[in-house]
Write a protein that holds these residues in place. Structure first.
Motif: not given
Length: 182
Positions: A102-120
């Motif tokens: 959950x901590x890792x997921x929260x860290x990932x989900x807290x990324x800005x949309x553009x960064x999260x989309x690119x990393x995903x």
């Protein structure tokens, strides 16, 4: 679309769902996003070039559908995020690994949309930098910059201390995969 292409679309449903969950942050909204994407893809099937990258084309449509939906429902999104935050705080403590996840997921989900989309797209879907850049309709350099910032943010998360543990104790190491660090 002929039967072979139809089969290809069915085979791509899971990657579409994963990417939709990453963007939408909500299972129900993610399913709606995938359905809206498939409807748009069907309506615009004549724009798909035979022999083209079907996965990239569908992921690009999904991304654009998400952006359009987000613009229309900004107020609704804020309300859902607040409800999700309240629900998370009411959950009783779980096993250490589930808490860590959950901590890792929260860290990932807290990324800005553009960064999260690119990393995903690069780390989870395994797209090349060029394929991910094409799906997001951005230059490769911009994608690499977003990946670098996302990875740096997650490394920063790892470098911090976890307040629920003994003071000064480091969090367990998180390995960031998907391409090389930029």
């Amino acid at each position: 679309m002929n039967d072979a292409k139809h089969t290809d679309v069915i085979g791509l449903l899971e990657p579409l769902r994963r990417y939709a969950r990453s963007l939408a942050r909500d299972e129900a909204n993610a399913e709606d996003l995938v359905q809206d994407t498939l409807v748009r893809a069907y309506e615009r099937r004549s724009s798909f070039q035979s022999g083209g990258n079907l996965r990239g084309w569908l992921l690009s449509i999904l991304h654009n559908t998400f952006i359009d939906t987000r613009r229309r429902r900004a107020a609704e999104f804020r309300r859902l995020e607040q409800a999700a935050a309240l629900a998370d705080s009411a959950v009783p403590p779980e096993q250490e690994s589930r808490v860590r996840l959950r901590q890792v997921q929260a860290a990932f989900m807290s990324l800005p949309d553009e960064q999260r989309a690119a990393l995903h797209l690069v780390a989870i879907e395994g797209l090349s930098y060029q394929e991910a850049a094409n799906a997001l309709k951005i230059p490769v350099g911009t994608l690499m910059s977003r990946l670098g910032r996302a990875r740096a943010a997650l490394r920063g998360f790892e470098a911090g201390t976890d307040l629920s543990q003994t003071p000064g104790t480091k969090r367990p190491s998180l390995r960031i995969v998907g391409g090389s660090s930029v």
